[in-house]
Scaffold this active site. Structure first.
Site, PDB file in Angstrom:
ATOM      1  N   ASP A   1       1.376  -0.865   0.150  1.00 23.55           N
ATOM      2  CA  ASP A   1      -0.072   0.214  -0.348  1.00 23.55           C
ATOM      3  C   ASP A   1       0.790   1.314  -0.080  1.00 23.55           C
ATOM      4  O   ASP A   1       1.506   1.418   0.784  1.00 23.55           O
ATOM      5  CB  ASP A   1      -0.617   0.093   1.384  1.00 23.55           C
TER       6      ASP A   1
ATOM      7  N   GLU B   1       1.308  -0.172  -5.053  1.00 24.12           N
ATOM      8  CA  GLU B   1       0.425   0.778  -5.892  1.00 24.12           C
ATOM      9  C   GLU B   1       0.459   1.568  -5.338  1.00 24.12           C
ATOM     10  O   GLU B   1       0.574   1.855  -4.833  1.00 24.12           O
ATOM     11  CB  GLU B   1      -0.637   0.341  -4.148  1.00 24.12           C
TER      12      GLU B   1
END
Length: 1024
Positions: A753, A782
């Site tokens: 993330d 990401e």
């Protein structure tokens, strides 16, 4: 007026000016103070007439002002009554009076009238030279010190040269000049070389932009001085700035100025600048260059003090604002390189120009940078003789690994060359990084110094390769010897050269190799055995014995050999807690196990979970990101950590570690692997905050600032600080250990993330450490951020990355983006993962497109890239947004959302079909083979995906408009199979299995929202 007093700075006045005496008395002193040296008297009289050509009061007023007087004279113009006309009538053209409108009577004599024009081009006109000179001398005696010779093109050049010589002999300080603009350029050059002091240029007709004035200056500057005389139209203005521009620009472009007295009176400051500019320009009478184009509002001219700007010691830059409004100066970054010499102008030269401004700047030649000799001659001898460059594949010169998949062959190319025509040899050296010895394979030579080769990747993990090159002396001998034999010019000495090379090889060999070469040497004793010298068997032995002269090794380039799923995988994302039929009951791992068959049935091979750790209670978010959570609200899984633990704990409502292990095993049984989210963020009640408070950045009030990604705010999350003193290296190690913890429990794939918000050195170290021990680990970035950061994350270790695909909806932007990913540097290290949606991103396109839009985006993602992913609910066409935002209403990030997986209108069939085709056709397992083709409609995207062996091609056509039918003529790539434009090819419609043929390369298609795509396979033969 001395000719040495150049530049010419003249103020002119016409004899027909009103109140002439008063004007001269008033304005001539001011002109002298402005820097002018002479008065040019303009009149229409003849110097052979009875009246004085220059009135005495003009001479007197000029003398009072300190100005010398020059006048215009036409030596070809004589009064009709002049005695020379009667004496030499054949030398004059005489104009006679007519009789009105009546016919001419040839019997009657017509009286002469007006003036007579001397025919000074005739050889006999030499007799007029003395009288003409005498008339000039009379004017000199009267006080005239300069003469503008009009109509010099009507005078024989030889006669004119003698006249000029006579005048200069009388007084060398007398100034003689003429008009260059009245003659063709070749004649102007010829007249200028006769001894005139200067010519008047064509400045009066220049629009301040055109190139011809520079051309004229370049043609004339080598043979004479130039002066500019603005025409009345250039100085007849109610705007003093326009008048000043004409005066200053004229002086700057020539080095002399003839200014109307009226203009000088109206613009005294500009006139003084003009004379000063002329003096500056007179020091720069060498090469003139135009640095701007004809359409530029500001003209830039360059003048040098020498014949060549490159050898000049001083330059003068002239900037002329041709517009009445202020204009920016030309960009110096564009202007100065065209100077081509070592000069630097002050920065303020390039500030904006006022309307009509003429700006002058000078620069002297700067000292060049001189360096000490970098090495001795012996040092140069020791430098590599050969060159290896343009190595491909390569990432930043080898600093980062090229990405490939185990089992692939790495195609390597490079430019390898050296001086002369020597024969070279090159080979690829490669090895797994845990192996000391290098393996090698020869490279093949192609035109233009290109060498190519390949090596296989048989093992998972890091490899490296380098290129080795050397002079192949025996190979060069064989090449040249064969040419001589073919031409019939081989000599005994050529055979001898071959034997010497073999003898040298024997001398440096031993063992069986030495013995084998000795046997060949016996055969080579005679000078006629050319077959032996060209034998391939001998070449093999000589290659083995080669000492590789002038050997050169390129730097090593790393290659990361990853498992196939790093390049080809289909991901399905779900929240385990929503795997329930009751929003009041938290889903568990066992519920996910029940869903595995359906997920696998859709064709997915990777099942990805958002964080499955305990969720914090402090500042827990409620539904739709509300700041207050109710009693049963589950909170966001990205607020990691609670009293149950942190990044190495499981949310208790999901199940135990035994349940998780059972899920891992069941997933494997269904051909799925589990991917976890690695999110480096903590809830305010994460155990680390108490256990390691100094891993965080505390504010003066004793709180930790919550996370933000403006305009988004995450009040339920705080971030660690990687560079707190107490966090180095303990925090880094703890995060690495968290990843290792899950690898030990069977997880090898991690979606990371927001990695772009964490230090790059951490990722490079952590991923390198993990993959050094677990080469099968995969990390997906990401990172929706700037391209440079996304690419850097790929270079330092991330196997895959989310992309801008989510926001690329139109033909041009999709084509541009895929072309960048497949043809530029990122193709070697960046693998795009095309997720159609995420829990954070509900694209505007899907919010308004209806079911057709979901089908379109699925086909694009599933066929453009080998990495394809969707977040659960996409197959149900979920798209209800938070108004005005790219966020889902009732987002699953903040609540449990059971779903009816068989809801009407779903596109499960499309998703299943896409994943079936992706597994069945290797052409769909990479983005690198994507090639866009012609379809004559901007709403239709059309591209080809050739199979690895080129035996067939998959064609994909997508209507990007989810609301309307679109049609297009499109081109079938028959040429890829060697089929002519009118040939036919077999076609298979892959979704349906139907087969047919296309005839000719141009076909037509119509795509509507009901079926907005086509996926075909084409191949030569009766059937595709």
């Amino acid at each position: 007026m001395a000719s040495q007093a150049l530049p010419p700075l003249l103020v002119s006045v016409d004899q027909n000016s009103a109140q002439l005496g008063e004007m001269l008395a008033l304005e001539l002193p001011a002109a002298a103070r402005g820097g002018f040296q002479s008065l040019l008297w303009k009149q229409d009289g003849s110097m052979f007439g009875r009246a004085p050509l220059v009135p005495k009061f003009v001479l007197a007023e000029a003398g009072k002002a300190g100005l010398q007087v020059a006048t215009e004279v036409d030596v070809t113009s004589f009064p009709i009554e002049h005695p020379l006309i009667e004496r030499y009538p054949a030398l004059f053209a005489i104009r006679r009076t007519g009789s009105g409108d009546a016919p001419i009577d040839p019997r009657k004599h017509r009286p002469a009238a007006g003036t007579a024009r001397a025919r000074l081009r005739q050889p006999e006109s030499e007799v007029l030279l003395e009288p003409i000179a005498a008339a000039i001398f009379d004017l000199v005696d009267a006080g005239v010190r300069g003469f503008r010779l009009r109509n010099v093109e009507r005078i024989d050049p030889g006669l004119l040269k003698r006249l000029i010589a006579m005048v200069k002999e009388r007084d060398g300080s007398l100034l003689l000049f003429a008009d260059g603009f009245e003659m063709p350029r070749a004649e102007a050059v010829a007249r200028a070389e006769l001894g005139l002091d200067f010519l008047v240029s064509s400045f009066g007709w220049w629009d301040l932009r055109a190139a011809w004035l520079v051309e004229e200056t370049e043609a004339l500057r080598c043979c004479t001085f130039l002066a500019a005389e603005p025409r009345p139209a250039q100085v007849r203005s109610d705007n003093p700035a326009v008048i000043g521009r004409a005066l200053i620009a004229g002086a700057a472009t020539t080095g002399g100025i003839i200014a109307p007295l009226g203009a000088v009176h109206l613009c005294p400051e500009a006139s003084a600048r003009a004379t000063a500019t002329a003096r500056r320009a007179a020091r720069h009478l060498g090469e003139m260059r135009r640095l701007t184009g004809s359409s530029s509002p500001v003209t830039a001219l360059l003048r040098s003090d020498g014949g060549d700007v490159r050898t000049a010691s001083s330059l003068m830059l002239v900037l002329i604002n041709t517009a009445p409004e202020p204009q920016p100066a030309p960009d110096p970054d564009l202007l100065l390189p065209s100077v081509g010499a070592n000069f630097t102008f002050a920065e303020d030269v390039f500030k904006p120009l006022r309307g009509c401004e003429v700006r002058i700047a000078e620069a002297t030649s700067g000292a060049p940078i001189l360096l000490e000799t970098p090495s001795t001659a012996m040092g140069a001898v020791e430098q590599p003789r050969l060159v290896i460059e343009q190595i491909s594949p390569s990432v930043d010169g080898g600093d980062f690994p090229v990405k490939r998949v185990v089992g692939e062959t790495v195609e390597v190319s490079a430019k390898v060359f050296g001086d002369g025509h020597e024969q070279l040899a090159a080979e690829i050296l490669w090895r797994p990084r845990d192996q000391a010895d290098w393996m090698s394979v020869r490279m093949s030579q192609f035109p233009n110094d290109l060498w190519q080769g390949a090596f296989p990747l048989h093992r998972l993990g890091r490899h490296e390769f380098r290129i080795k090159a050397w002079l192949d002396r025996f190979g060069g001998f064989r090449r040249d010897f064969r040419k001589k034999l073919d031409a019939g010019v081989a000599q005994k000495v050529d055979f001898a050269e071959g034997r010497v090379l073999v003898e040298q090889a024997i001398a440096r060999s031993s063992g069986e190799l030495c013995k084998a070469l000795h046997r060949w040497m016996e055969r080579l004793k005679k000078d006629e055995d050319d077959e032996a010298l060209l034998s391939d068997d001998l070449a093999v032995l000589m290659d083995e014995a080669d000492d590789h002269p002038h050997l050169l090794l390129s730097p090593a380039q790393s290659v990361d050999s990853e498992r196939l799923q790093a390049r080809f995988s289909s991901w399905y994302e779900l929240f385990p807690r929503s795997e329930t039929d009751d929003p009041g009951r938290h889903g568990r791992f066992d519920d996910v196990i029940k869903r595995l068959p359906a997920i696998r049935e859709m064709g997915f091979d990777t099942l990805y979970f958002p964080p499955i750790h305990p969720i914090g209670r402090i500042n827990r978010k409620g539904p739709n990101n509300s700041l207050v959570a109710g009693e049963g609200d589950p909170g966001s899984p990205y607020a990691i950590g609670g009293r149950e633990g942190g990044h190495t704990a499981l949310h208790p409502e999901l199940g135990s570690f035994e349940d998780f292990a059972r899920l891992i095993a069941a997933a494997h049984d269904h051909g799925l692997e589990i991917a976890l989210d690695f999110a480096i963020q903590c809830s305010p009640d994460h155990p680390w905050i108490k256990e390691h408070p100094y891993w965080f950045d505390w504010r003066p009030d004793g709180t930790i600032k919550y996370a933000e990604n403006p305009p988004k705010k995450y009040q339920d999350i705080v971030n660690v600080d990687f560079y707190q003193r107490e966090a180095i290296p303990s925090l880094w190690v703890a995060l690495r250990d968290a990843v290792q913890f899950w690898i030990d429990r069977g997880v090898k794939t991690f979606r990371v993330d927001n990695p772009h918000t964490k230090p790059l050195p951490f990722w490079e170290w952590m991923i390198g450490d993990i993959r050094g021990r677990h080469p099968d680990a995969i990390f997906l970035a990401e990172a929706f951020t700037r391209p440079a950061m996304m690419y850097r994350l790929a270079k330092i270790g991330f196997s895959q990355s989310y992309t801008y695909f989510t926001w690329r909806n139109h033909k041009a932007e999709l084509t541009e983006y895929l072309t960048e990913l497949t043809t530029t540097e990122p193709k070697e290290f960046y693998r795009p993962h095309f997720f159609v949606n995420t829990p954070d991103i509900n694209p505007h396109y899907l919010q308004t497109s209806g079911r057709a839009g979901f089908r379109i985006r699925a086909v694009l993602a599933g066929t453009l890239s080998g990495l394809f992913g969707l977040y659960s609910g996409f197959e149900l066409c979920e798209a209800e947004p938070v108004p005005g935002k790219e966020e889902y209403l009732d987002s699953e990030k903040y609540e449990i959302r059971p779903r009816d997986w068989n809801a009407p209108g779903n596109i499960v069939g499309d998703v299943t079909m896409l994943n079936r085709l992706r597994r069945s056709h290797p052409a769909l397992q990479t983005h690198l083979n994507t090639r866009f083709l012609t379809a004559h409609n901007d709403a239709i995207l059309y591209y080809a995906k050739p199979s690895p062996d080129g035996s067939d091609i998959i064609l994909v056509m997508v209507n990007l408009d989810p609301h309307h039918d679109q049609s297009a003529d499109f081109e079938v790539p028959l040429w890829d199979f060697g089929i002519d434009d009118h040939g036919s090819i077999g076609v298979e419609d892959l979704p349906s299995g139907a087969r047919f043929r296309w005839f000719g390369k141009w076909q037509h298609v119509r795509l509507g929202p009901g079926l907005p795509f086509r996926i075909w396979r084409i191949a030569p033969g009766a059937d595709a």
